[in-house]
Design a protein around this motif. Sequence first.
Motif, PDB file in Angstrom:
ATOM      1  N   LEU A  33       5.705   1.779 -14.942  1.00  0.00           N
ATOM      2  CA  LEU A  33       6.518   0.867 -14.145  1.00  0.00           C
ATOM      3  C   LEU A  33       5.736   0.201 -13.023  1.00  0.00           C
ATOM      4  O   LEU A  33       6.086  -0.891 -12.589  1.00  0.00           O
ATOM      5  N   VAL A  34       4.696   0.866 -12.533  1.00  0.00           N
ATOM      6  CA  VAL A  34       3.835   0.294 -11.501  1.00  0.00           C
ATOM      7  C   VAL A  34       2.384   0.578 -11.863  1.00  0.00           C
ATOM      8  O   VAL A  34       2.090   1.434 -12.685  1.00  0.00           O
ATOM      9  N   SER A  35       1.504  -0.154 -11.198  1.00  0.00           N
ATOM     10  CA  SER A  35       0.071   0.147 -11.309  1.00  0.00           C
ATOM     11  C   SER A  35      -0.489   0.184  -9.899  1.00  0.00           C
ATOM     12  O   SER A  35       0.068  -0.416  -8.977  1.00  0.00           O
ATOM     13  N   LYS A  36      -1.593   0.911  -9.741  1.00  0.00           N
ATOM     14  CA  LYS A  36      -2.258   1.008  -8.435  1.00  0.00           C
ATOM     15  C   LYS A  36      -3.649   0.402  -8.557  1.00  0.00           C
ATOM     16  O   LYS A  36      -4.300   0.532  -9.591  1.00  0.00           O
ATOM     17  N   GLN A  37      -4.060  -0.220  -7.474  1.00  0.00           N
ATOM     18  CA  GLN A  37      -5.410  -0.766  -7.415  1.00  0.00           C
ATOM     19  C   GLN A  37      -5.965  -0.459  -6.034  1.00  0.00           C
ATOM     20  O   GLN A  37      -5.296  -0.679  -5.028  1.00  0.00           O
ATOM     21  N   ARG A  38      -7.164   0.059  -6.009  1.00  0.00           N
ATOM     22  CA  ARG A  38      -7.802   0.384  -4.735  1.00  0.00           C
ATOM     23  C   ARG A  38      -8.299  -0.895  -4.078  1.00  0.00           C
ATOM     24  O   ARG A  38      -8.909  -1.747  -4.715  1.00  0.00           O
ATOM     25  N   SER A  39      -8.005  -0.994  -2.784  1.00  0.00           N
ATOM     26  CA  SER A  39      -8.490  -2.108  -1.973  1.00  0.00           C
ATOM     27  C   SER A  39      -9.006  -1.504  -0.668  1.00  0.00           C
ATOM     28  O   SER A  39      -8.216  -1.187   0.226  1.00  0.00           O
ATOM     29  N   GLY A  40     -10.295  -1.296  -0.608  1.00  0.00           N
ATOM     30  CA  GLY A  40     -10.869  -0.618   0.553  1.00  0.00           C
ATOM     31  C   GLY A  40     -10.403   0.820   0.578  1.00  0.00           C
ATOM     32  O   GLY A  40     -10.539   1.555  -0.386  1.00  0.00           O
ATOM     33  N   ARG A  41      -9.803   1.207   1.697  1.00  0.00           N
ATOM     34  CA  ARG A  41      -9.316   2.591   1.833  1.00  0.00           C
ATOM     35  C   ARG A  41      -7.888   2.765   1.333  1.00  0.00           C
ATOM     36  O   ARG A  41      -7.377   3.873   1.292  1.00  0.00           O
ATOM     37  N   GLU A  42      -7.243   1.676   0.973  1.00  0.00           N
ATOM     38  CA  GLU A  42      -5.841   1.762   0.573  1.00  0.00           C
ATOM     39  C   GLU A  42      -5.673   1.588  -0.931  1.00  0.00           C
ATOM     40  O   GLU A  42      -6.505   0.970  -1.596  1.00  0.00           O
ATOM     41  N   GLN A  43      -4.576   2.143  -1.411  1.00  0.00           N
ATOM     42  CA  GLN A  43      -4.192   1.931  -2.800  1.00  0.00           C
ATOM     43  C   GLN A  43      -2.977   1.015  -2.797  1.00  0.00           C
ATOM     44  O   GLN A  43      -1.942   1.344  -2.208  1.00  0.00           O
ATOM     45  N   LEU A  44      -3.109  -0.126  -3.443  1.00  0.00           N
ATOM     46  CA  LEU A  44      -2.018  -1.087  -3.512  1.00  0.00           C
ATOM     47  C   LEU A  44      -1.202  -0.846  -4.771  1.00  0.00           C
ATOM     48  O   LEU A  44      -1.750  -0.657  -5.860  1.00  0.00           O
ATOM     49  N   VAL A  45       0.118  -0.854  -4.586  1.00  0.00           N
ATOM     50  CA  VAL A  45       1.049  -0.590  -5.684  1.00  0.00           C
ATOM     51  C   VAL A  45       1.718  -1.907  -6.051  1.00  0.00           C
ATOM     52  O   VAL A  45       2.219  -2.612  -5.178  1.00  0.00           O
ATOM     53  N   ARG A  46       1.722  -2.215  -7.338  1.00  0.00           N
ATOM     54  CA  ARG A  46       2.417  -3.412  -7.796  1.00  0.00           C
ATOM     55  C   ARG A  46       3.249  -3.057  -9.021  1.00  0.00           C
ATOM     56  O   ARG A  46       2.866  -2.190  -9.816  1.00  0.00           O
ATOM     57  N   THR A  47       4.362  -3.745  -9.150  1.00  0.00           N
ATOM     58  CA  THR A  47       5.251  -3.527 -10.290  1.00  0.00           C
ATOM     59  C   THR A  47       4.693  -4.241 -11.514  1.00  0.00           C
ATOM     60  O   THR A  47       4.199  -5.358 -11.417  1.00  0.00           O
TER      61      THR A  47
ATOM     62  N   SER B 138       0.853  -1.190   0.000  1.00  0.00           N
ATOM     63  CA  SER B 138       0.000   0.000   0.000  1.00  0.00           C
ATOM     64  C   SER B 138       0.885   1.234   0.000  1.00  0.00           C
ATOM     65  O   SER B 138       2.039   1.196   0.453  1.00  0.00           O
ATOM     66  N   VAL B 139       0.332   2.323  -0.495  1.00  0.00           N
ATOM     67  CA  VAL B 139       1.073   3.585  -0.501  1.00  0.00           C
ATOM     68  C   VAL B 139       1.402   3.987   0.932  1.00  0.00           C
ATOM     69  O   VAL B 139       2.513   4.450   1.215  1.00  0.00           O
ATOM     70  N   SER B 140       0.477   3.771   1.854  1.00  0.00           N
ATOM     71  CA  SER B 140       0.751   4.135   3.253  1.00  0.00           C
ATOM     72  C   SER B 140       1.882   3.287   3.825  1.00  0.00           C
ATOM     73  O   SER B 140       2.718   3.788   4.578  1.00  0.00           O
ATOM     74  N   ARG B 141       1.951   2.012   3.467  1.00  0.00           N
ATOM     75  CA  ARG B 141       3.043   1.150   3.940  1.00  0.00           C
ATOM     76  C   ARG B 141       4.365   1.622   3.340  1.00  0.00           C
ATOM     77  O   ARG B 141       5.394   1.645   4.020  1.00  0.00           O
ATOM     78  N   LEU B 142       4.355   1.988   2.076  1.00  0.00           N
ATOM     79  CA  LEU B 142       5.566   2.522   1.444  1.00  0.00           C
ATOM     80  C   LEU B 142       6.018   3.798   2.145  1.00  0.00           C
ATOM     81  O   LEU B 142       7.207   3.997   2.396  1.00  0.00           O
ATOM     82  N   ALA B 143       5.065   4.666   2.469  1.00  0.00           N
ATOM     83  CA  ALA B 143       5.393   5.955   3.087  1.00  0.00           C
ATOM     84  C   ALA B 143       6.098   5.781   4.430  1.00  0.00           C
ATOM     85  O   ALA B 143       6.918   6.623   4.811  1.00  0.00           O
ATOM     86  N   GLU B 144       5.820   4.692   5.131  1.00  0.00           N
ATOM     87  CA  GLU B 144       6.473   4.441   6.421  1.00  0.00           C
ATOM     88  C   GLU B 144       7.985   4.251   6.273  1.00  0.00           C
ATOM     89  O   GLU B 144       8.728   4.471   7.224  1.00  0.00           O
ATOM     90  N   ALA B 145       8.420   3.859   5.105  1.00  0.00           N
ATOM     91  CA  ALA B 145       9.832   3.541   4.887  1.00  0.00           C
ATOM     92  C   ALA B 145      10.698   4.752   4.537  1.00  0.00           C
ATOM     93  O   ALA B 145      11.920   4.616   4.448  1.00  0.00           O
ATOM     94  N   TYR B 146      10.085   5.906   4.342  1.00  0.00           N
ATOM     95  CA  TYR B 146      10.843   7.059   3.857  1.00  0.00           C
ATOM     96  C   TYR B 146      10.674   8.257   4.778  1.00  0.00           C
ATOM     97  O   TYR B 146       9.594   8.486   5.316  1.00  0.00           O
ATOM     98  N   PRO B 147      11.730   9.056   4.899  1.00  0.00           N
ATOM     99  CA  PRO B 147      11.657  10.263   5.732  1.00  0.00           C
ATOM    100  C   PRO B 147      11.033  11.432   4.978  1.00  0.00           C
ATOM    101  O   PRO B 147      11.646  12.487   4.809  1.00  0.00           O
ATOM    102  N   MET B 148       9.830  11.197   4.457  1.00  0.00           N
ATOM    103  CA  MET B 148       9.129  12.244   3.711  1.00  0.00           C
ATOM    104  C   MET B 148       7.643  12.059   3.955  1.00  0.00           C
ATOM    105  O   MET B 148       7.213  11.057   4.527  1.00  0.00           O
ATOM    106  N   SER B 149       6.882  13.018   3.518  1.00  0.00           N
ATOM    107  CA  SER B 149       5.436  12.976   3.753  1.00  0.00           C
ATOM    108  C   SER B 149       4.764  11.900   2.893  1.00  0.00           C
ATOM    109  O   SER B 149       5.303  11.468   1.875  1.00  0.00           O
ATOM    110  N   PHE B 150       3.591  11.525   3.318  1.00  0.00           N
ATOM    111  CA  PHE B 150       2.757  10.600   2.560  1.00  0.00           C
ATOM    112  C   PHE B 150       2.509  11.151   1.159  1.00  0.00           C
ATOM    113  O   PHE B 150       2.599  10.428   0.162  1.00  0.00           O
ATOM    114  N   ALA B 151       2.228  12.454   1.085  1.00  0.00           N
ATOM    115  CA  ALA B 151       1.964  13.101  -0.209  1.00  0.00           C
ATOM    116  C   ALA B 151       3.177  13.002  -1.141  1.00  0.00           C
ATOM    117  O   ALA B 151       3.019  12.806  -2.352  1.00  0.00           O
ATOM    118  N   ALA B 152       4.372  13.128  -0.586  1.00  0.00           N
ATOM    119  CA  ALA B 152       5.584  13.036  -1.405  1.00  0.00           C
ATOM    120  C   ALA B 152       5.738  11.627  -1.971  1.00  0.00           C
ATOM    121  O   ALA B 152       6.096  11.448  -3.144  1.00  0.00           O
TER     122      ALA B 152
END
Length: 135
Positions: free
Chosen positions: A66-80, A39-53
């Motif tokens: 290079l990636v695609s996003k798919q909505r799953s409930g409230r989250e957007q899942l990113v896959r290569t 998820s984008v939120s899980r990815l954001a946890e790994a970086y010293p930047m904002s969720f928006a960034a």
Amino acid sequence: MVVDELGELTDETVDRLFHALADATRRDILRRCVRGELSVSRLAEAYPMSFAAVQKHVAVLERAGLVSKQRSGREQLVRTDPDAVGRARQALDELESAWRGRVGRMARLLAEDPGGGEPEAPGTDENDTPEGPER
């Protein structure tokens, strides 16, 4: 992803690919998503930047195909995209082929030139002196 009718990458597509791959954070996001969708939120946890960034980085990767996003409930899942690296490799192979062709043509032209392609330097004629021809 914009590909012409012959299956070749367009200049615009290649520009997007290499722009996306030029950033270390985006390359890291790509590596993480190769291992499995995140998820984008899980990815954001790994970086010293904002969720928006992080969202913006993912958007650049998505525009490049290079990636695609798919909505799953409230989250957007990113896959290569499994073909993503292949498109980058195709672009590099096309550039390599063009340059190898140019180098080959230059080598053939130099081989055909009986004088070796080097103009005679001033002062090499037996009648010339460093100041110019003798009179």
